[in-house]
Scaffold this active site. Structure first.
Site, mmCIF file in Angstrom:
data_model
loop_
_atom_site.group_PDB
_atom_site.id
_atom_site.type_symbol
_atom_site.label_atom_id
_atom_site.label_comp_id
_atom_site.label_asym_id
_atom_site.label_seq_id
_atom_site.Cartn_x
_atom_site.Cartn_y
_atom_site.Cartn_z
ATOM 1 N N GLY A 110 2.959 -1.323 4.057
ATOM 2 C CA GLY A 110 3.096 -0.116 3.791
ATOM 3 C C GLY A 110 4.607 0.632 3.350
ATOM 4 O O GLY A 110 5.230 0.156 2.263
ATOM 5 N N GLY A 111 5.290 1.228 4.499
ATOM 6 C CA GLY A 111 6.719 1.673 4.115
ATOM 7 C C GLY A 111 7.470 0.617 3.382
ATOM 8 O O GLY A 111 8.461 1.158 2.574
ATOM 9 N N HIS B 41 -9.242 1.598 5.110
ATOM 10 C CA HIS B 41 -7.847 1.530 5.803
ATOM 11 C C HIS B 41 -8.220 2.613 6.791
ATOM 12 O O HIS B 41 -8.872 3.568 6.701
ATOM 13 C CB HIS B 41 -6.970 2.319 4.856
ATOM 14 C CG HIS B 41 -5.693 2.131 5.279
ATOM 15 N ND1 HIS B 41 -5.021 3.140 6.271
ATOM 16 C CD2 HIS B 41 -4.492 1.143 5.041
ATOM 17 C CE1 HIS B 41 -3.589 2.446 6.447
ATOM 18 N NE2 HIS B 41 -3.499 1.495 5.755
ATOM 19 N N SER C 41 3.672 -2.347 10.178
ATOM 20 C CA SER C 41 5.081 -2.497 10.446
ATOM 21 C C SER C 41 5.708 -3.966 10.000
ATOM 22 O O SER C 41 6.544 -4.259 10.566
ATOM 23 C CB SER C 41 5.705 -2.234 11.911
ATOM 24 O OG SER C 41 5.165 -0.928 12.013
ATOM 25 N N ASN D 119 0.994 -1.226 0.004
ATOM 26 C CA ASN D 119 -0.163 -0.173 0.252
ATOM 27 C C ASN D 119 0.955 1.196 0.146
ATOM 28 O O ASN D 119 1.669 1.722 0.941
ATOM 29 C CB ASN D 119 -0.838 0.072 1.015
ATOM 30 C CG ASN D 119 -1.741 1.118 1.385
ATOM 31 O OD1 ASN D 119 -1.608 2.136 0.424
ATOM 32 N ND2 ASN D 119 -2.332 1.389 2.635
ATOM 33 N N TRP D 120 0.817 1.988 -1.119
ATOM 34 C CA TRP D 120 1.892 2.969 -1.364
ATOM 35 C C TRP D 120 1.520 4.193 -0.575
ATOM 36 O O TRP D 120 2.176 5.160 -0.626
ATOM 37 C CB TRP D 120 2.167 3.253 -2.687
ATOM 38 C CG TRP D 120 3.067 2.166 -3.388
ATOM 39 C CD1 TRP D 120 3.641 1.225 -3.005
ATOM 40 C CD2 TRP D 120 3.488 2.124 -4.853
ATOM 41 N NE1 TRP D 120 4.417 0.578 -3.774
ATOM 42 C CE2 TRP D 120 4.475 1.261 -4.966
ATOM 43 C CE3 TRP D 120 3.148 3.178 -5.806
ATOM 44 C CZ2 TRP D 120 4.942 0.829 -6.023
ATOM 45 C CZ3 TRP D 120 3.815 2.825 -7.105
ATOM 46 C CH2 TRP D 120 4.863 1.826 -7.095
ATOM 47 N N LYS D 121 0.176 4.199 -0.302
ATOM 48 C CA LYS D 121 -0.306 5.609 0.550
ATOM 49 C C LYS D 121 0.049 6.668 -0.319
ATOM 50 O O LYS D 121 0.032 6.525 -1.778
ATOM 51 C CB LYS D 121 0.167 5.514 1.739
ATOM 52 C CG LYS D 121 0.083 4.221 2.648
ATOM 53 C CD LYS D 121 0.323 4.650 3.925
ATOM 54 C CE LYS D 121 0.001 3.185 4.788
ATOM 55 N NZ LYS D 121 0.186 3.078 6.139
ATOM 56 N N GLY E 79 2.986 2.120 10.606
ATOM 57 C CA GLY E 79 4.182 2.817 10.422
ATOM 58 C C GLY E 79 4.812 3.510 11.826
ATOM 59 O O GLY E 79 5.459 4.312 12.044
ATOM 60 N N GLU F 219 -6.324 4.887 8.083
ATOM 61 C CA GLU F 219 -6.103 6.268 7.761
ATOM 62 C C GLU F 219 -7.271 6.861 7.078
ATOM 63 O O GLU F 219 -7.461 8.189 7.393
ATOM 64 C CB GLU F 219 -4.729 6.416 6.783
ATOM 65 C CG GLU F 219 -3.510 6.106 7.558
ATOM 66 C CD GLU F 219 -2.429 5.429 6.813
ATOM 67 O OE1 GLU F 219 -2.496 5.324 5.620
ATOM 68 O OE2 GLU F 219 -1.494 4.693 7.558
ATOM 69 N N GLU G 198 -4.987 -4.711 10.297
ATOM 70 C CA GLU G 198 -4.223 -3.922 10.674
ATOM 71 C C GLU G 198 -4.492 -3.068 11.890
ATOM 72 O O GLU G 198 -5.153 -2.185 11.867
ATOM 73 C CB GLU G 198 -4.161 -2.893 9.424
ATOM 74 C CG GLU G 198 -3.989 -3.466 8.216
ATOM 75 C CD GLU G 198 -3.262 -2.714 7.216
ATOM 76 O OE1 GLU G 198 -2.289 -2.921 6.358
ATOM 77 O OE2 GLU G 198 -3.714 -1.436 6.876
HETATM 78 P P1 13P Z 1 3.494 0.221 7.391
HETATM 79 O O1 13P Z 1 3.951 -1.112 6.895
HETATM 80 O O2 13P Z 1 4.244 1.305 6.904
HETATM 81 O O3 13P Z 1 3.220 0.049 8.931
HETATM 82 O O4 13P Z 1 1.826 0.283 6.955
HETATM 83 C C1 13P Z 1 0.936 -0.751 7.152
HETATM 84 C C2 13P Z 1 -0.620 -0.396 6.274
HETATM 85 O O5 13P Z 1 -1.081 0.713 6.642
HETATM 86 C C3 13P Z 1 -0.645 -1.030 5.069
HETATM 87 O O6 13P Z 1 -2.013 -0.816 4.544
#
Ligand code: 13P
Length: 251
Positions: free
Chosen positions: A235-236, A96, A214, A9-11, A174, A98, A168
């Protein structure tokens, strides 16, 4: 057999230029994922969807991060399912944390999006998970159950072949504080039990449930050893080609 999935997930990261650079180096990673029978893909921003879709083989999943549940109308800033389909997108994240946090998305709104997606034969990755406060109050399972029950309200069993669930925990996103594999497994199993209550065991056993929060190349494998965790939403660590490849190598 449930699908094994590793989805990035590149956000709000990557421009069209850097997304193009990313996919240019993907060949080996895609081949490796194919050999290991892992469904692999990324969810870029809307602007990058077309670029990534056109430069990757069909087996590589390219998903949107959100969608409106209506086909068209006066909804400034929104994107609809037909618009995604036109550029070959058939996966989408919903709910999600966020979006729940910053855009105020509710289970009720997620439910509308889930209906729209699965009825249009798009795979929906429905994200659930508790906040730190809820975790500390010990109400993780109540929160997650509500999210699952309300999100899937009136979704017919035969549509669930288009559903993936991602657990999640918000406190792990993050933050570098990934949930232990035992905690993640406990909640993923609970989600599967809830699906069994709502539908039946056959349906519950067929739905892939991912862990996210994470996930890194050095911890992805421990989750994959757990019975009810079928993959990861990352994510990251999905942003750079090297660590993206390592996630598949270590899966
Ligand atoms: P991180 O892997 O950066 O913690 O993000 C997880 C996430 O929100 C994937 O949708």
């Amino acid at each position: 057999m449930r699908k094994k999935i590793m989805l990035g997930n590149w956000k709000m990261n990557h421009t069209i230029t850097t997304a193009r650079e990313f996919v240019e180096t993907l060949d080996d990673t895609i081949k490796l994922a194919d050999r290991k029978n892992i469904v692999i893909g990324v969810c870029p921003t809307y602007l990058c969807l077309n670029t990534v879709r056109r430069r990757t083989p069909f087996s590589f999943v390219v998903g949107a991060q959100d969608v409106h549940y209506l086909e068209s109308g006066a909804f400034t800033g929104s994107i609809s399912i037909p618009m995604l389909k036109e550029v070959g997108i058939d996966w989408c994240l919903v709910g999600h944390s966020e979006r729940r946090m910053y855009q105020g998305e509710t289970n009720e709104l997620c439910n509308k999006k889930i209906h729209a997606l699965v009825n249009n034969e798009m795979t929906c990755v429905y994200c659930v998970g508790e906040t730190l406060e809820q975790y500390e109050q010990g109400i993780t399972k109540d929160v997650v159950k509500n999210q699952v029950v309300e999100g899937l309200k009136d979704v017919q069993a035969e549509r669930l072949k288009y559903l993936v669930i991602a657990y999640e925990p918000v406190w792990s996103i993050g933050t570098g504080k990934n949930a232990s594999k035992e905690i993640a497994e406990d909640v993923c199993k609970f989600i599967r039990d809830t699906l069994c209550e709502l539908y039946n065991s056959e349906v519950a056993e067929s739905i892939s449930i991912l862990y996210g929060g994470s996930v890194k190349p050095n911890n992805i494998h421990e989750y994959m050893t757990m019975a009810d965790i079928d993959g990861a939403l990352v994510g990251g660590a999905s942003l750079k080609t090297d660590s993206f490849k390592e996630l598949i190598e270590n899966f």
